[in-house]
Design an enzyme around this catalytic site. Structure first.
Site, short mmCIF file in Angstrom:
data_model
loop_
_atom_site.label_atom_id
_atom_site.label_comp_id
_atom_site.label_asym_id
_atom_site.label_seq_id
_atom_site.Cartn_x
_atom_site.Cartn_y
_atom_site.Cartn_z
N SER A 172 -41.97 -34.94 43.41
CA SER A 172 -41.30 -35.33 44.76
C SER A 172 -39.81 -34.82 45.06
O SER A 172 -39.52 -34.93 46.18
CB SER A 172 -41.13 -36.84 44.63
OG SER A 172 -42.44 -37.40 44.70
N GLU A 215 0.96 -1.30 -0.04
CA GLU A 215 0.00 0.03 -0.12
C GLU A 215 0.65 1.24 0.02
O GLU A 215 0.28 2.28 -0.47
CB GLU A 215 -0.85 0.23 1.27
CG GLU A 215 -2.01 -0.94 1.33
CD GLU A 215 -2.87 -1.07 0.24
OE1 GLU A 215 -3.28 0.39 -0.35
OE2 GLU A 215 -3.60 -2.12 -0.32
#
Length: 819
Positions: free
Chosen positions: A480, A87
């Protein structure tokens, strides 16, 4: 001539001044509303939030832009060199604009005028930062000039390293990834430190146009661009020619990381953590905040929990027969493409989608779903296999028009074109077993009772099949399994494990109606101790005990334990008819396991922000001595446990001891084979719609239920002891393997007295069937045989004392005459 020259010079000067003035006005116009470049100093890009297991394994990532922020010091020189070469090779030398590069771009654009080609920009990295952060991407000269002006200003305000840091963390790389760290993971499943020259060069090639250099759609173009970057790295002296040639010879090697490529079997847990973070901090913090979340999940226990739960659900489901194929496709030609479109269970990798190619009396010939390549294309090779009649025996009972019928051969069950699920047999290359996703489901939670840390969670058979988390979201009746809280309330309020309650018919009048509960087996055992009542899960005793205490007290304890937020004070609630979750039940049992201390269940140990600062920690215990800078003969530091004591430690031990009896002599005796100190309670709801078991050792609590999502009877005889307890057993067998045996600690001051198991009175020396029971100071076995709830209508508030002769008859005869 001199005058003429002077004249033209004056005109030229005036024109130059006019041009300069015009340019100044133009530039002034462009700069009067330029964005404030100083915002770059406080730049905080959207960053991926990552969730980890307790051992650091990655569980999930959440982001709108998949980015991991890296300070420039953490970016390897090789990676920097690749981006500079691709770049802006003069980045560290120019003032923001590369004049040489700009001149080349102007010449190129003049040559291309009228050709329709896109103008060449020649932007430096600084200019790209100005554009990406502060401007739009419009292709105009105005924007380009504004970009240059900002580039000059940015260069004056920030260091080159800071500008490069902004660039490599912001740019888009394609495939949903932003920033070089995120791109390295997305494209190569590597950290930036692991990237090769070729890989770094390819990533550096992408910002120019990610879609133009797609690794699979434009492979040749991508390699050409990558190789150009490598050549630039060689020319700029970053790598040698030999290294460059070697890198150019390599393939792209892109292996995209799938979004679901995380810790196996952790999907339900991860989703629960995701919801909690949103609830705590909001969506933006999750998807943009870059949080690092360390959860409590133990990956080893999670795998054990998943396997145990799936095995239990499969065992139950296969006994109910086969419900039929997933779908049907045409197998007259190439069946691969059509089969590849059928969705399987991604989180059950042991299973594969297949299609029946032929069926006979002996079995099936099948074709397996083609696998996909990294590019997403399906492989051309077609795998085949077989399923013998023995390996699909459960399907010989199958559903036809809503009715279960018996088949004589596999050909009567499945036909060519039927799409099915199969699992490879161990040690075989092409033999498979027929499978089907269970219609029944359930949830499981494993927790550390001392800290509340959730170690494992299973929210169903498959997260891919259903994201509904049955461990935390399903509201189910515990049946239960709720009884221990009723008994804990009794033990905390004057009763003892040896107190005797009438296990006989009882009718409770509620307004103009009456309720007559029954025991599961429809029988009554007569006068029995509290211990016998919980070991045998006697409904009549529990109702009579709750009625004797009052439901206000029972509700208070249920809320104190966290089973419910606000429990209705109806007598039926004493049998677990209210709805709660597995998570709440396991948390409540943890209170009994840890000696009565309140805990806060947690899936998260710690949360750190993007800078590593801890913003949440589950363990909030204080430790003053832990910050000493040196040792000066001071005592060792101690963590101060500030947990609230919600149950008497002696009560906690008593109820634990009673639930140990459930394992040793009661409704869960199959667990006695584990050979460890273990307490727990089964639970079965009305019409056998849910089967529960919750149990614990001194350091681990595990609870689970099994049931249909739309509550439906599981079948006659389906109990917590028969369905849920075996799952618990499989989990504990693997989880406790090679772990030392630890017993439950008896609280200091507790009295251990031998009693008669039937009467609850103190046993004589040498008396057969004697049992050592735990009593609090000031309590002990009754001196006379006293039965709570002897009224014919079951009314509370009184009992019956029997003579020594009657007591002796009970002891010797078992109490049969007191029904």
């Amino acid at each position: 001539m001199i005058r003429l020259i002077g004249y033209f010079f004056g005109i030229g000067t005036m024109l130059a001044l006019l041009v300069a003035a015009g340019a100044a006005i133009y530039v002034s116009h462009l700069t009067k509303d330029l964005p404030d470049y100083e915002v770059l100093a406080s730049y905080e890009p959207p960053v991926t939030t990552r969730i980890h297991a307790s051992d650091g394994a990655l569980m999930g990532e959440f982001a709108r832009e998949r980015r991991l922020f890296l300070p420039i010091q953490a970016v390897p020189d090789r990676v920097k060199a690749a981006f500079l070469s691709a770049e802006d090779k003069n980045f560290y030398n120019h003032p923001g604009i590369d004049v040489t590069g700009l001149g080349r771009a102007i010449i190129t654009n003049l040559r291309n005028m009228g050709s329709g080609r896109r103008p060449v920009g020649a932007s430096t990295i600084t200019q790209q930062v100005a554009k990406n952060f502060l401007l739009t991407s419009s292709q105009t000269y105005d924007r380009k000039i504004r970009e240059m002006i900002l580039a000059f200003r940015i260069e004056q305000a920030y260091s080159k390293d800071k500008i490069l840091e902004l660039y490599v963390n912001e740019i888009f790389f394609g495939l949903g990834s932003y920033g070089v760290a995120g791109a390295a993971l997305t494209y190569f499943n590597k950290s930036v430190n692991e990237l090769t020259v070729a890989e770094a060069a390819y990533l550096a090639a992408l910002p120019k146009g990610p879609s133009n250099y797609h690794p699979f759609r434009h492979t040749d173009r991508a390699i050409e661009r990558r190789n150009w970057v490598i050549d630039q790295m060689v020319d700029n002296g970053y790598v040698s020619r030999q290294e460059g040639d070697k890198a150019k010879a390599e393939p792209l090697g892109v292996t995209p990381r799938r979004n679901g490529d995380y810790l196996f079997a952790g999907e339900y847990f991860t989703e629960e953590v995701r919801r909690e973070i949103i609830s705590r901090y909001g969506e933006n913090a999750l998807y943009e905040g870059g949080l690092s979340v360390r959860t409590t999940l133990d990956p080893k226990l999670q795998l054990i929990a998943r396997k145990a739960m799936q095995n239990g659900l499969l065992k139950y489901d296969t006994l109910r027969g086969y419900r039929g194929p997933l779908s049907s496709i045409d197998v007259s030609g190439d069946w691969g493409p059509a089969l590849s479109e059928v969705k399987g269970l991604d989180d059950v990798p042991e299973w594969r989608v297949a299609v029946v190619l032929d069926s006979s009396a002996t079995g099936l010939s099948i074709g397996l779903q083609p696998k996909r390549q990294a590019s997403g294309a399906i492989v051309e090779e077609r795998e085949r296999g077989s399923v013998s009649k023995e390996d699909m025996s459960f399907a010989m009972r199958h559903m036809v028009d809503g009715k279960r019928v018996k088949a004589g051969s596999p050909a009567e069950v499945l036909k060519p074109g039927d799409v099915i699920l199969v699992e490879k047999k161990e040690g075989s290359e092409s033999a498979y077993r027929l499978r089907q996703t269970p219609a029944v489901s359930g949830g499981l939670v494993a927790m550390d009772p001392h800290t509340g840390r959730v170690l494992a969670m299973v929210g169903g058979f498959s997260y891919a099949e259903s994201e509904f988390n049955r461990a935390t979201q399903a509201m189910r009746q515990p049946g239960s399994a709720f009884k221990p809280f009723v008994y804990a309330a009794a033990l905390d309020n004057g009763y003892t494990p040896a107190s005797v309650i009438m296990d006989g018919p009882i009718t409770i009048r509620i307004g103009n109606t009456s309720w007559s509960p029954k025991n599961y087996d429809g029988k009554a055992a007569g006068p029995s101790t509290l211990r016998s009542g919980i070991e045998r899960s006697r409904n009549l005793m529990t109702v009579r005990l709750a009625n004797d205490m009052g439901m206000k007290l029972v509700a208070e304890y249920a809320e104190r334990f966290g089973v419910y937020d606000k429990m209705p004070q109806h007598i039926a609630m004493s049998l677990g008819s209210g709805e709660t979750t597995v998570m709440r039940m396991v948390s409540a049992y943890s209170v009994m396991a840890n000696g009565g201390k309140q805990i806060k269940p947690s899936l998260i140990d710690r949360i750190q922000d993007r800078y590593g600062k801890t913003v949440f920690k589950h363990d909030d215990r204080g430790c003053e001595g832990c910050v000493a800078t040196e040792w000066a003969n001071q005592p060792e530091p101690e963590l101060v446990d500030n947990s609230e004591q919600v149950l008497d430690p002696m009560t906690a031990y008593q109820i634990t001891s009673m639930m140990q009896g459930v394992v040793q002599r009661g409704t869960a005796t199959t667990l006695a084979e584990l050979g460890r100190p273990l307490a727990g309670k089964t639970g079965t709801t009305n019409d056998e719609k849910d089967a529960w078991f919750i149990g614990y050792t001194p350091n681990l609590v595990v609870g689970l239920y099994m049931g249909y999502d739309k509550p439906t009877p599981l079948g006659k005889g389906a109990t917590g002891g028969g369905l849920a307890a075996p799952i618990f057993k499989e989990f504990m067998t693997a989880a406790l393997k090679d772990k030392p045996i630890v017993d439950f600690q008896v609280p200091e001051g507790m009295k251990l007295i031998a009693i008669n198991r039937k009467t609850g009175m103190q046993a004589q020396e040498g008396e057969p069937g004697a049992f050592v029971e735990a009593f609090k100071p000031g309590t002990g076995p009754a001196d006379s045989y006293w039965i709570i709830g002897m009224g014919e209508d079951g009314s509370s508030g009184y009992g019956a004392a029997l003579s020594p002769q009657a007591s002796k008859a009970i002891t010797e005869g078992g109490g049969g005459g007191l029904y």
